[in-house]
Design a protein around this motif. Structure first.
Motif, PDB file in Angstrom:
ATOM      1  N   VAL A 229       0.808  -1.218   0.000  1.00 49.43           N
ATOM      2  CA  VAL A 229       0.000   0.000   0.000  1.00 49.43           C
ATOM      3  C   VAL A 229       0.844   1.272   0.000  1.00 49.43           C
ATOM      4  O   VAL A 229       0.692   2.133  -0.880  1.00 49.43           O
ATOM      5  CB  VAL A 229      -0.972   0.009   1.206  1.00 49.43           C
ATOM      6  CG1 VAL A 229      -1.759   1.321   1.244  1.00 49.43           C
ATOM      7  CG2 VAL A 229      -1.922  -1.179   1.148  1.00 49.43           C
ATOM      8  N   LEU A 230       1.717   1.425   0.972  1.00 49.74           N
ATOM      9  CA  LEU A 230       2.435   2.683   1.159  1.00 49.74           C
ATOM     10  C   LEU A 230       3.397   2.978   0.015  1.00 49.74           C
ATOM     11  O   LEU A 230       4.165   2.103  -0.406  1.00 49.74           O
ATOM     12  CB  LEU A 230       3.225   2.650   2.466  1.00 49.74           C
ATOM     13  CG  LEU A 230       2.427   2.651   3.760  1.00 49.74           C
ATOM     14  CD1 LEU A 230       3.365   2.456   4.951  1.00 49.74           C
ATOM     15  CD2 LEU A 230       1.645   3.955   3.914  1.00 49.74           C
ATOM     16  N   ARG A 231       3.387   4.200  -0.429  1.00 47.21           N
ATOM     17  CA  ARG A 231       4.329   4.661  -1.446  1.00 47.21           C
ATOM     18  C   ARG A 231       5.479   5.371  -0.728  1.00 47.21           C
ATOM     19  O   ARG A 231       5.542   6.593  -0.656  1.00 47.21           O
ATOM     20  CB  ARG A 231       3.632   5.587  -2.436  1.00 47.21           C
ATOM     21  CG  ARG A 231       2.549   4.898  -3.267  1.00 47.21           C
ATOM     22  CD  ARG A 231       1.814   5.883  -4.135  1.00 47.21           C
ATOM     23  NE  ARG A 231       1.235   6.945  -3.326  1.00 47.21           N
ATOM     24  CZ  ARG A 231       0.880   8.138  -3.805  1.00 47.21           C
ATOM     25  NH1 ARG A 231       1.076   8.434  -5.069  1.00 47.21           N
ATOM     26  NH2 ARG A 231       0.340   9.037  -3.014  1.00 47.21           N
TER      27      ARG A 231
ATOM     28  N   ARG B 275       5.595  11.555  -0.790  1.00 52.80           N
ATOM     29  CA  ARG B 275       5.490  10.209  -0.220  1.00 52.80           C
ATOM     30  C   ARG B 275       4.183  10.067   0.571  1.00 52.80           C
ATOM     31  O   ARG B 275       3.600  11.047   1.005  1.00 52.80           O
ATOM     32  CB  ARG B 275       6.662   9.947   0.732  1.00 52.80           C
ATOM     33  CG  ARG B 275       6.550  10.732   2.045  1.00 52.80           C
ATOM     34  CD  ARG B 275       7.817  10.651   2.876  1.00 52.80           C
ATOM     35  NE  ARG B 275       7.686  11.355   4.159  1.00 52.80           N
ATOM     36  CZ  ARG B 275       7.811  12.665   4.326  1.00 52.80           C
ATOM     37  NH1 ARG B 275       8.042  13.448   3.273  1.00 52.80           N
ATOM     38  NH2 ARG B 275       7.690  13.218   5.524  1.00 52.80           N
ATOM     39  N   ASP B 276       3.738   8.833   0.742  1.00 51.65           N
ATOM     40  CA  ASP B 276       2.683   8.564   1.713  1.00 51.65           C
ATOM     41  C   ASP B 276       3.267   8.663   3.113  1.00 51.65           C
ATOM     42  O   ASP B 276       4.474   8.442   3.330  1.00 51.65           O
ATOM     43  CB  ASP B 276       2.105   7.168   1.506  1.00 51.65           C
ATOM     44  CG  ASP B 276       1.247   7.074   0.254  1.00 51.65           C
ATOM     45  OD1 ASP B 276       0.761   8.115  -0.219  1.00 51.65           O
ATOM     46  OD2 ASP B 276       1.063   5.942  -0.247  1.00 51.65           O
TER      47      ASP B 276
ATOM     48  N   ARG C  12      -1.057  19.266  -2.522  1.00 56.49           N
ATOM     49  CA  ARG C  12      -0.536  17.936  -2.839  1.00 56.49           C
ATOM     50  C   ARG C  12      -1.671  16.917  -2.701  1.00 56.49           C
ATOM     51  O   ARG C  12      -1.924  16.409  -1.613  1.00 56.49           O
ATOM     52  CB  ARG C  12       0.626  17.571  -1.919  1.00 56.49           C
ATOM     53  CG  ARG C  12       1.819  18.505  -2.045  1.00 56.49           C
ATOM     54  CD  ARG C  12       3.024  18.033  -1.250  1.00 56.49           C
ATOM     55  NE  ARG C  12       4.113  18.961  -1.347  1.00 56.49           N
ATOM     56  CZ  ARG C  12       4.965  19.047  -2.371  1.00 56.49           C
ATOM     57  NH1 ARG C  12       4.845  18.211  -3.386  1.00 56.49           N
ATOM     58  NH2 ARG C  12       5.924  19.951  -2.374  1.00 56.49           N
ATOM     59  N   PRO C  13      -2.350  16.582  -3.783  1.00 58.16           N
ATOM     60  CA  PRO C  13      -3.506  15.682  -3.692  1.00 58.16           C
ATOM     61  C   PRO C  13      -3.154  14.206  -3.644  1.00 58.16           C
ATOM     62  O   PRO C  13      -4.016  13.387  -3.296  1.00 58.16           O
ATOM     63  CB  PRO C  13      -4.283  16.000  -4.984  1.00 58.16           C
ATOM     64  CG  PRO C  13      -3.210  16.393  -5.963  1.00 58.16           C
ATOM     65  CD  PRO C  13      -2.172  17.121  -5.143  1.00 58.16           C
ATOM     66  N   ASP C  14      -1.924  13.843  -4.004  1.00 65.21           N
ATOM     67  CA  ASP C  14      -1.596  12.425  -4.153  1.00 65.21           C
ATOM     68  C   ASP C  14      -1.164  11.720  -2.856  1.00 65.21           C
ATOM     69  O   ASP C  14      -1.556  10.576  -2.636  1.00 65.21           O
ATOM     70  CB  ASP C  14      -0.513  12.246  -5.213  1.00 65.21           C
ATOM     71  CG  ASP C  14      -1.013  12.627  -6.598  1.00 65.21           C
ATOM     72  OD1 ASP C  14      -2.230  12.463  -6.856  1.00 65.21           O
ATOM     73  OD2 ASP C  14      -0.191  13.085  -7.411  1.00 65.21           O
ATOM     74  N   PRO C  15      -0.338  12.330  -2.016  1.00 63.98           N
ATOM     75  CA  PRO C  15       0.091  11.602  -0.814  1.00 63.98           C
ATOM     76  C   PRO C  15      -1.096  11.280   0.094  1.00 63.98           C
ATOM     77  O   PRO C  15      -1.985  12.104   0.297  1.00 63.98           O
ATOM     78  CB  PRO C  15       1.055  12.573  -0.118  1.00 63.98           C
ATOM     79  CG  PRO C  15       1.468  13.536  -1.165  1.00 63.98           C
ATOM     80  CD  PRO C  15       0.310  13.652  -2.095  1.00 63.98           C
ATOM     81  N   ARG C  16      -1.072  10.067   0.647  1.00 67.15           N
ATOM     82  CA  ARG C  16      -2.094   9.665   1.595  1.00 67.15           C
ATOM     83  C   ARG C  16      -1.472   9.545   2.980  1.00 67.15           C
ATOM     84  O   ARG C  16      -0.275   9.267   3.124  1.00 67.15           O
ATOM     85  CB  ARG C  16      -2.746   8.349   1.202  1.00 67.15           C
ATOM     86  CG  ARG C  16      -3.563   8.463  -0.084  1.00 67.15           C
ATOM     87  CD  ARG C  16      -4.548   7.311  -0.215  1.00 67.15           C
ATOM     88  NE  ARG C  16      -5.464   7.248   0.920  1.00 67.15           N
ATOM     89  CZ  ARG C  16      -6.544   8.004   1.059  1.00 67.15           C
ATOM     90  NH1 ARG C  16      -6.841   8.918   0.149  1.00 67.15           N
ATOM     91  NH2 ARG C  16      -7.326   7.869   2.105  1.00 67.15           N
ATOM     92  N   VAL C  17      -2.295   9.747   3.978  1.00 70.12           N
ATOM     93  CA  VAL C  17      -1.866   9.653   5.377  1.00 70.12           C
ATOM     94  C   VAL C  17      -2.587   8.472   6.011  1.00 70.12           C
ATOM     95  O   VAL C  17      -3.829   8.396   5.975  1.00 70.12           O
ATOM     96  CB  VAL C  17      -2.199  10.948   6.150  1.00 70.12           C
ATOM     97  CG1 VAL C  17      -1.760  10.827   7.602  1.00 70.12           C
ATOM     98  CG2 VAL C  17      -1.544  12.153   5.480  1.00 70.12           C
TER      99      VAL C  17
END
Length: 230
Positions: A43-45, A56-57, A133-138
């Motif tokens: 999952v994590l980038r 980065r995530d 930054r719409p792409d990184p997820r937390v």
């Protein structure tokens, strides 16, 4: 940027034994291992080479007292030297009984009292939104007992009201909460506008589907149920 190499469970177990060093670990540690493997394998980038990449995530371990498995996983993925595991908690060790972001590569927050991680995750998600930054997820990992803390209820309500679609919480439900909720832990989130999935916390495919199968338009929670004593 995603970590794609599967973690060998036997190798991870051997690394955890180095952290354990003859001590006894409880269910709080063993219950985290499957979720951590799915996050870092599938999952994590983020990789050891991209720990400072602004896109980065982010993974936040709110359940910091269960850090032993986290250290073992970080060592397996190359974020920290394997030798560090042999002196975890020692007077000169970087690996304390809670993780420290200033001492360990790949650690995003220093944890402490239960109940702070979700609020920090909400702030991180808001910061990424403000930066455009719409792409990184937390992603933030909580124990179910942390939901007894009032700070988490405020964070849940705020994230739902502001539609933080880049935020995913994982609640490890090993029935250690004092109060509980009608309909299960997920109901505490959905009433505030979150999407939710409740899965077997040992089933890697179910965890992966739950962690990735949401609409990104609102915050998401995955309740990982682990009731087998470990």
């Amino acid at each position: 940027m995603t970590t794609t190499t599967a973690t060998d469970p036997a190798a991870l177990g051997a690394l955890l034994d180095r952290v354990r060093a003859g001590r006894e670990f409880g269910a709080n540690v063993y219950s985290t291992l499957d979720v951590l493997q799915v996050l870092y394998d599938r999952v994590l980038r983020i990789t050891p080479e991209t720990v400072d990449d602004p896109d980065r995530d982010r993974f936040l371990l709110s359940k910091g007292h269960a850090v032993a498995g986290y250290y073992a996983l970080l060592a397996a993925k190359g974020f920290l030297p394997v030798e560090w595991l042999d002196d975890q908690g020692g007077p000169d060790s970087r690996l304390g009984d809670h993780p420290d972001r200033t001492l360990v590569t790949g650690v995003e927050i220093g944890s402490g009292s239960l109940g702070h991680g979700l609020g920090l995750a909400v702030g991180t998600a808001l910061g990424l939104r403000a930066q455009g930054r719409p792409d990184p997820r937390v992603y933030v990992l909580l124990g179910d007992a942390e939901l007894d803390e009032g700070s988490n209820h405020e964070a849940i309500a705020y994230a739902g009201a502001t539609g933080l679609g880049n935020l995913t919480a994982i609640v490890l439900d090993n029935r250690s909460a004092s109060h509980g909720w009608p309909g299960g832990a997920a109901s505490r989130f959905t009433v505030n506008g979150w999407s939710a999935a409740t899965v077997d916390g040992r089933d890697h495919d179910a965890l992966h589907t739950a962690l990735t199968g949401h609409d990104h338009h609102r915050p998401h929670v995955v309740v990982a149920v682990v009731t087998d004593g470990e």
